[in-house]
Design an enzyme around this catalytic site. Structure first.
Site, PDB file in Angstrom:
ATOM      1  N   SER A 126       0.833  -1.203   0.000  1.00 53.78           N
ATOM      2  CA  SER A 126       0.000   0.000   0.000  1.00 53.78           C
ATOM      3  C   SER A 126       0.868   1.254   0.000  1.00 53.78           C
ATOM      4  O   SER A 126       1.817   1.375   0.780  1.00 53.78           O
ATOM      5  CB  SER A 126      -0.884  -0.038   1.238  1.00 53.78           C
ATOM      6  N   GLY A 155      -6.753   6.802  -2.105  1.00 55.97           N
ATOM      7  CA  GLY A 155      -8.176   6.951  -2.416  1.00 55.97           C
ATOM      8  C   GLY A 155      -8.986   7.334  -1.193  1.00 55.97           C
ATOM      9  O   GLY A 155      -8.469   7.416  -0.081  1.00 55.97           O
ATOM     10  N   GLU A 166     -11.102   7.177   1.931  1.00 53.67           N
ATOM     11  CA  GLU A 166     -11.012   6.141   2.971  1.00 53.67           C
ATOM     12  C   GLU A 166     -12.127   6.305   3.986  1.00 53.67           C
ATOM     13  O   GLU A 166     -12.338   7.403   4.498  1.00 53.67           O
ATOM     14  CB  GLU A 166      -9.665   6.227   3.695  1.00 53.67           C
TER      15      GLU A 166
HETATM   16  N1  LIG Z   1      -3.663  -4.801 -13.325  1.00 58.55           N
HETATM   17  C1  LIG Z   1      -3.307  -5.633 -12.370  1.00 58.55           C
HETATM   18  N2  LIG Z   1      -2.965  -6.896 -12.688  1.00 58.55           N
HETATM   19  C2  LIG Z   1      -2.602  -7.768 -11.720  1.00 58.55           C
HETATM   20  N3  LIG Z   1      -2.569  -7.466 -10.409  1.00 58.55           N
HETATM   21  C3  LIG Z   1      -2.903  -6.218 -10.038  1.00 58.55           C
HETATM   22  C4  LIG Z   1      -3.275  -5.241 -10.994  1.00 58.55           C
HETATM   23  N4  LIG Z   1      -3.543  -4.113 -10.327  1.00 58.55           N
HETATM   24  C5  LIG Z   1      -3.341  -4.381  -9.012  1.00 58.55           C
HETATM   25  N5  LIG Z   1      -2.950  -5.636  -8.841  1.00 58.55           N
HETATM   26  C6  LIG Z   1      -2.637  -6.325  -7.552  1.00 58.55           C
HETATM   27  O1  LIG Z   1      -3.226  -5.599  -6.510  1.00 58.55           O
HETATM   28  C7  LIG Z   1      -2.243  -5.158  -5.577  1.00 58.55           C
HETATM   29  C8  LIG Z   1      -2.584  -3.767  -5.075  1.00 58.55           C
HETATM   30  O2  LIG Z   1      -2.431  -2.841  -6.125  1.00 58.55           O
HETATM   31  P1  LIG Z   1      -1.843  -1.376  -5.871  1.00 58.55           P
HETATM   32  O3  LIG Z   1      -0.705  -1.400  -4.953  1.00 58.55           O
HETATM   33  O4  LIG Z   1      -1.677  -0.751  -7.179  1.00 58.55           O
HETATM   34  O5  LIG Z   1      -3.039  -0.728  -5.127  1.00 58.55           O
HETATM   35  P2  LIG Z   1      -3.213   0.807  -4.782  1.00 58.55           P
HETATM   36  O6  LIG Z   1      -4.529   1.221  -5.356  1.00 58.55           O
HETATM   37  O7  LIG Z   1      -2.030   1.564  -5.199  1.00 58.55           O
HETATM   38  O8  LIG Z   1      -3.347   0.744  -3.219  1.00 58.55           O
HETATM   39  P3  LIG Z   1      -2.865   1.820  -2.156  1.00 58.55           P
HETATM   40  O9  LIG Z   1      -3.809   2.942  -2.202  1.00 58.55           O
HETATM   41  O10 LIG Z   1      -2.928   1.058  -0.899  1.00 58.55           O
HETATM   42  O11 LIG Z   1      -1.500   2.173  -2.547  1.00 58.55           O
HETATM   43  C9  LIG Z   1      -0.930  -5.186  -6.316  1.00 58.55           C
HETATM   44  O12 LIG Z   1       0.135  -5.437  -5.441  1.00 58.55           O
HETATM   45  C10 LIG Z   1      -1.146  -6.348  -7.286  1.00 58.55           C
HETATM   46  O13 LIG Z   1      -0.878  -7.546  -6.623  1.00 58.55           O
HETATM   47 MG   LIG Z   2      -0.543   2.469  -4.274  1.00 59.29          MG
END
Ligand SMILES: Nc1ncnc2c1ncn2[C@@H]1O[C@H](COP(=O)(O)OP(=O)(O)OP(=O)(O)O)[C@@H](O)[C@H]1O
Ligand SMILES: [Mg+2]
Length: 1033
Positions: A160, A387, A389
């Site tokens: 995250s 995002g 929360e």
């Molecule tokens: N397009 C995708 N294809 C495959 N796995 C994905 C994809 N998008 C996200 N994931 C999976 O979901 C997990 C969380 O995604 P990500 O870290 O981008 O979330 P985030 O929206 O940035 O969350 P945060 O706000 O907590 O940072 C990633 O570590 C990955 O394992």
């Molecule tokens: Mg993120």
């Protein structure tokens, strides 16, 4: 020929929510689910991309996919994040419009992944070259560094982002990347000192402890064991699927690529280690004489090590944890810190240290990746911000984050509407007012300079007197009471007096995405974000270049009595700048949705998605997009897609595309209020109309397909028939040709046969005639020959008779004459005549004999025993004598060819033959061998040089023999040497003389008669001991 495709082709559900019919939350969710179940994680709302986190790797990000989406229109292929990235990049490159990509969604929805996908797509399609590739690599490699320091495992997401990130990627006029600038927003620093259950501290702490070498850990005075550090929760110290050690290597590598120096990396890790050490400091109370408690550091070892790491004087830091100096009106007052305050100070220092380190990292990365060229850049901004929360317990951080999202929603609505409006104006379509919820009122509640919540919080923090979270809430209750989006129990507004879901120490805000209850506890503290000056001064005094930079306010020369800006103020300012920045750019939206709370693939939790759809305002988004015209399409692709629906436009329309579309719409009798003609596009008000067109197209395509099929089948059958016909003619022609050929060959053959028979018959007839003629001629010849023969024989007989008679006459005559002569001369020659005749005859015989012998002599080989036979018995003696003389003469001749040496050899052979011939079975086989005597080549062989020099006589024979021991019958090799005076036996290996026997001492030498090499030397009585020596070769 390029095949024109469209988003509308092979759609699963609808690819663009704008086309959803009927539009309701349920149908929206159903469509999302349907697509998600078919691995279609992207769906459009106009130009907005909705992205559902698949929680598994899908094969949709391959280089082939990049190529597929490259330079294609947005609606040409099925929805994909690459389509959005391509659209943004192309309008940046070709239309010179700065772009921003706004990625929103809740934690774990996939924002960071989406931002990385966009960056990697742009990196893949933009220019190439050594310099450009280096820039790309640096931009991409900034991600792992920031993720290590700014991301953590939370219950929602194993990676995250605990900070907001906005990255401007700068391009030159060709669209090649030049560099970038990163802005970071509000790192969740409270995580450094405390993590909620099931969560971890920032990744870097675990990466450092797992991945650093023993040597490095020793240098940083750390131990590998997580449990040794109070700031590291052990709850989820290791996360499945996350290899901290490998990630540490990746981060170090990425830092190197970005441009960090080795000593900078070391300083950064020292600070990380210092934070860990800081967490291990414990305090104990110590009573002072004034009755106050003063805190003291309990175990000074960690403090000592930390001070050594950072180059801080231990006593200075120790004092900063026990005292606090307050400056008021040019007067310095020192007060003691109790244990609780010391802990507060420790945590504040740790949080500040880490968050400032993070900001320094961002600045340092910016230094590396910032574009060098001063020319105007085109910019693509990528915003990956936390995002909206809603937790059970929402505090200052959630308030700030939600405020940011509120602002983003506002800008989203504003820009979407603006874009919509601009497009209408551009296309010359009348603008119809759109009803939508404008959240500006909520933003105003939070950020208003006079009575906004943030302003009041600042006011409260700066106010003299006792300030607590409760006094802040009181203030809110009085000032915001009337606001329609603010709710509080102690509000004068009687509406909430009995609302038990709203506790007394909380206030609630109706955000655009839903109501959020905020607990005021900690608001004042977090907004103040105070670090005691003594601590910052202690840090400034550190003999560590990086620490000094991080705490500039600790410089005593620059003591600033002014309070530093509050956290809320700073955040509001940075959000304001961000919004200003975004408004100057063309926005592109990616709205990420999390399908389930389990981080699991294939699960679509309806309620969770529904909640997100609501708070992301997606329905609102669809409505805004559909408010005027739901669908629009440029005339050319529209005509291309539907031209088959009208006879006038099918198959080709010669005029301008717009006219073609007008003809099409008129022909289809689409009601006029359902569409409008823009300058370059047709606008369709209702999705129903589009689906009507699509349905018609589908039917028409089916008809066309049937027609094409029919024509194709007809064509195929006809072609087949024509082919058969043609083939039949060819086959017939070939057959006829073949038959004629056969017939002709038969006739030809028959003709030849007849001809040959005739010719044969004629030839035979001729032959018969010739034969007859020949026979006749032969008969004549034979008869003639016989006749001539008879004549000749008769003549011959006659001549022979005549010759015989003549001879008889001559003989008789001779006899008569002889008789007469003998009678006449008998009286004179009676005594000698017989003798003379005899001698003459003998002479003649001998002459003949010698001449015969001369020409019949045998060969000159002395061993040739042949001799011509004796012709007359009276010559027997002569014949034998001549044979002997010839043999002797031949031998002499043979001998005369011999040289002296050869002669000697033969003499030796002769002697040997006298000795051994017919006495030794081995003898015949030895005759052909030449006797060398010195078989060992004593003089030449260096091995025997010593031995040969020891013997001063000429060596007649030298060879290796085996001497048999008479006692046991065993043999041993010896060198056997024979001179004129003695026999010498010597050791074969050493060449040492073993025995030397003068020849007079030998009585005899014996050999066996067999074919062996034995010989025995018999000695005279004098050498009794050696009576016999047995030797063999
Ligand atoms: N397009 C995708 N294809 C495959 N796995 C994905 C994809 N998008 C996200 N994931 C999976 O979901 C997990 C969380 O995604 P990500 O870290 O981008 O979330 P985030 O929206 O940035 O969350 P945060 O706000 O907590 O940072 C990633 O570590 C990955 O394992
Ligand atoms: Mg993120």
């Amino acid at each position: 020929m390029e095949v024109k495709t469209s988003l509308l082709d092979n759609m699963i559900g609808v690819g663009d929510m704008v086309l959803l019919e009927p539009l309701s939350e349920d149908s929206f969710l159903e469509n999302l689910k349907k697509r998600f179940d078919h691995n279609e994680i992207y769906t459009y709302i106009g130009s907005v991309v909705i992205s559902l986190n698949p929680y598994r790797s899908l094969p949709i990000y391959t280089p082939d996919k990049v190529e597929e989406y490259r330079n294609r229109n947005f609606y040409e292929l099925s929805p994909h994040i690459y389509a959005l990235a391509d659209e943004a990049y192309r309008s940046l490159r070709d239309q010179d419009k700065d772009q921003c990509i706004l990625i929103t969604g809740e934690s774990g929805a996939g924002k960071t992944e989406a931002s990385k996908l966009v960056m990697s797509y742009v990196a893949a399609v933009c220019g190439k070259g050594q310099e450009v590739n280096k820039v790309k690599e640096q931009l991409l490699q900034s991600n792992p560094v920031l993720e290590a320091f700014g991301n953590a495992k939370t219950v929602r997401n194993d990676n995250s982002s605990r900070f907001g990130k906005y990255m401007d990627i700068e391009f030159d006029f060709k669209g090649d990347p030049l560099g970038g600038v990163i802005s970071n927003y509000l790192l969740e620093k409270s995580r450094v000192v405390k993590q909620p259950r099931g969560e971890r501290n920032f990744h870097i702490f675990y990466q450092l402890l797992s991945g650093a070498s023993d040597d490095m850990l020793k240098k940083l005075k750390l131990e590998r064991d997580f449990s040794k550090y109070n700031y590291l929760s052990l709850d989820s110290a290791t996360v499945s699927g996350l290899d901290d050690a490998a990630n540490f290597r990746t981060v170090r590598n990425a830092m190197q690529i970005v441009g960090f120096m080795e000593d900078e990396m070391q300083s950064v890790l020292e600070l990380v280690a210092a934070v860990l050490k800081l967490g291990n400091l414990d305090f104990k109370p110590e009573s002072r004489c004034n009755g106050m408690d003063e805190s003291r550091v309990k175990d000074k070892n960690d403090l000592k090590e930390m001070c050594e790491l950072l180059g801080i004087e231990q006593s200075v830091l120790e004092r900063a944890f026990s005292y606090r100096t307050v400056e008021a009106k040019m007067e310095k007052v020192s007060t003691t810190l109790n244990v609780a305050q010391a802990y507060y100070a420790r945590d504040a220092l740790a949080k500040n240290l880490y968050s400032r380190l993070f900001s320094w990292l961002v600045t340092r990365i910016n230094e590396s990746i910032r574009a060098q060229a001063k020319t105007r850049h085109k910019v693509m901004g990528v915003l990956d911000i936390y995002g909206f929360e809603i937790f059970e317990d929402n505090s200052f951080e959630q308030f700030i984050i939600n405020y940011c999202n509120e602002k983003l929603q506002q800008i989203f609505i504003e820009l979407t509407l603006r874009e919509e409006q601009e497009e209408y104006v551009r296309e010359g379509i009348e603008w119809t007012n759109i009803e939508y919820f404008n959240n500006a009122v909520i933003c105003d509640l939070i950020e208003n300079n006079q009575n906004g919540i943030l302003a009041m919080l600042d006011e409260e923090c700066l106010r003299p007197g006792t300030v607590t979270d409760e006094t802040f809430l009181d203030k809110l209750n009085t000032i915001c009471a009337e606001h329609q989006h603010f709710e509080s129990r102690l509000n004068k507004n009687s509406k909430f007096l009995n609302d038990h879901s709203l506790p007394h120490n909380c206030f609630r805000i109706q955000h655009y995405a839903g109501k959020v209850l905020y607990r005021v506890e900690g608001f004042v503290d977090k907004n103040n974000d105070l670090l005691y000056r003594d601590l910052s001064q202690a840090m400034y005094k550190a003999n560590h270049s990086l620490i000094k930079q991080l705490f500039p306010e600790g410089n005593p020369a620059k003591v600033n009595l002014k309070r530093p800006p509050t956290a809320g103020f700073q955040f509001r300012a940075s959000v304001g700048t961000l919004m200003g920045n975004l408004q100057t750019k063309n926005p592109n939206y990616i709205r990420c949705i999390k399908p389930n709370d389990k981080k699991a693939a294939h699960i679509f939790t309806d309620s969770l998605v529904r909640h997100q759809v609501r708070y992301l305002g997606l329905m609102e988004n669809v409505r805004v997009r559909r408010a005027g015209y739901a669908f629009r399409q440029a005339y050319e692709p529209c005509l291309e897609r539907y031209k088959m629906l009208c006879k006038n436009t099918w198959p080709h329309w010669k005029g301008p595309a717009r006219q073609g579309v007008e003809v099409l719409m008129t022909d289809l009798q689409v009601p006029a209020e359902e569409f409008a003609y823009g300058r370059s596009k047709i606008f369709i008000r209702n999705p129903r109309t589009l689906f009507f067109l699509e349905e018609k197209r589908k039917q028409c395509l089916e008809d066309l397909a049937t027609l094409i099929q029919k024509i194709y089948r007809g064509w195929k059958c006809r072609s087949h028939f024509l082919l058969l016909k043609k083939s039949e003619i060819v086959v017939a022609a070939w057959y006829r040709r073949y038959a004629q050929q056969k017939k002709y060959q038969k006739i030809k053959h028959s003709t030849t046969v007849v001809q040959s028979y005739t010719r044969g018959w004629q030839a035979r007839k001729l032959l018969r005639e010739l034969k007859y003629q020949k026979k006749c001629e032969e008969a004549v010849t034979t008869i003639a020959a016989f006749w001539h023969g008879t004549q000749a024989r008769r003549e011959l007989r006659r001549l022979k008779e005549e010759a015989r008679r003549k001879h008889a006459v001559a003989v008789i005559w001779a006899y008569w004459q002889g008789l007469k002569v003998r009678r006449e001369y008998r009286k004179f020659f009676r005594a000698n005549a017989g003798r003379k005749i005899y001698n003459f005859t003998i002479q003649r015989i001998m002459q003949k004999y010698f001449l015969g012998l001369k020409s019949n002599l045998p060969s000159m080989s002395p061993i040739d025993k042949s001799w011509p036979a004796r012709p007359y018995s009276f010559l027997e003696g002569v014949h034998a004598e001549l044979r002997r003389i010839f043999h002797l003469w031949r031998c002499k001749k043979y001998r005369s060819q011999f040289t002296e040496e050869k002669k000697a050899v033969y003499e030796e052979k002769l002697e040997a033959s006298e000795l051994f011939k017919d006495k030794k079975a081995l003898y015949p086989s030895s005759v052909s061998q030449t006797f060398k005597g010195d078989y060992l080549e004593m003089v030449k062989n260096p091995k025997y040089q010593k031995l040969s020099s020891a013997i001063d006589e000429k060596i007649l024979l030298a060879d290796v023999v085996n001497k048999i021991n008479r006692a046991n019958g065993k043999s041993s090799p010896r060198l056997f040497l024979l001179t004129k005076k003695s026999v010498i036996l010597a050791d074969q290996k050493t060449g040492q003389v073993k025995t030397s026997l003068p020849l007079p001492d030998l009585s005899s030498v014996s050999t066996s008669t067999q074919s062996d090499g034995f010989f025995a030397l018999k000695l005279k009585e004098v050498r009794r001991k050696w009576f016999e020596v047995y030797l063999f070769f």
